[in-house]
Write a protein that holds these residues in place. Structure first.
Motif, PDB file in Angstrom:
ATOM      1  N   HIS A  25      -9.151  -1.766  -6.833  1.00  0.00           N
ATOM      2  CA  HIS A  25      -7.950  -1.008  -7.201  1.00  0.00           C
ATOM      3  C   HIS A  25      -6.677  -1.741  -6.776  1.00  0.00           C
ATOM      4  N   ILE A  26      -6.708  -2.332  -5.591  1.00  0.00           N
ATOM      5  CA  ILE A  26      -5.540  -3.086  -5.109  1.00  0.00           C
ATOM      6  C   ILE A  26      -5.250  -4.255  -6.042  1.00  0.00           C
ATOM      7  N   LEU A  27      -6.282  -4.967  -6.437  1.00  0.00           N
ATOM      8  CA  LEU A  27      -6.092  -6.105  -7.346  1.00  0.00           C
ATOM      9  C   LEU A  27      -5.604  -5.646  -8.712  1.00  0.00           C
ATOM     10  N   ASP A  28      -6.034  -4.461  -9.151  1.00  0.00           N
ATOM     11  CA  ASP A  28      -5.525  -3.906 -10.414  1.00  0.00           C
ATOM     12  C   ASP A  28      -4.025  -3.646 -10.327  1.00  0.00           C
ATOM     13  N   HIS A  29      -3.579  -3.126  -9.185  1.00  0.00           N
ATOM     14  CA  HIS A  29      -2.138  -2.890  -8.997  1.00  0.00           C
ATOM     15  C   HIS A  29      -1.364  -4.208  -9.000  1.00  0.00           C
ATOM     16  N   ILE A  30      -1.929  -5.225  -8.386  1.00  0.00           N
ATOM     17  CA  ILE A  30      -1.268  -6.541  -8.382  1.00  0.00           C
ATOM     18  C   ILE A  30      -1.154  -7.077  -9.807  1.00  0.00           C
TER      19      ILE A  30
END
Length: 95
Positions: free
Chosen positions: A33-38
């Motif tokens: 999820h964090i990488l999706d936000h990035i």
């Protein structure tokens, strides 16, 4: 971007942390999820936006380190009970 269990284990190894199986499963989801936000942030148009590294206008209020000679070195050594090689010799007294 979807991470797999092996990638999370590799990241944990690099970070020198141990994860159990439940934590690995949790971090597969959370890190993905964090990488999706990035990835979403990469789509933002920042053309013409000046880089900003400080937005408050505050400056450091600490004073610079300055060496101040309070006593003559030899005068201090002369007042101490024991010295050795130009250094103060302390007694290690245990309570």
């Amino acid at each position: 971007m979807e991470l797999n269990r092996e990638q999370v284990k590799a990241i944990a190894k690099l970070a020198a942390i141990q994860l159990d199986d439940a934590e690995v499963n949790r971090f597969v989801t959370e890190l993905s999820h964090i990488l999706d936000h990035i990835d979403q942030l990469k789509e933002v148009n920042i053309e013409g936006v000046a880089p900003t590294n400080q937005v408050t206008g505050l400056t450091s209020v600490t004073r610079p380190d300055v060496v101040v000679e309070f006593l003559d070195r030899q005068a201090l050594l002369d007042t101490f009970p024991e010295t050795e090689n130009g250094l103060l010799k302390l007694q290690n007294k245990k309570p």
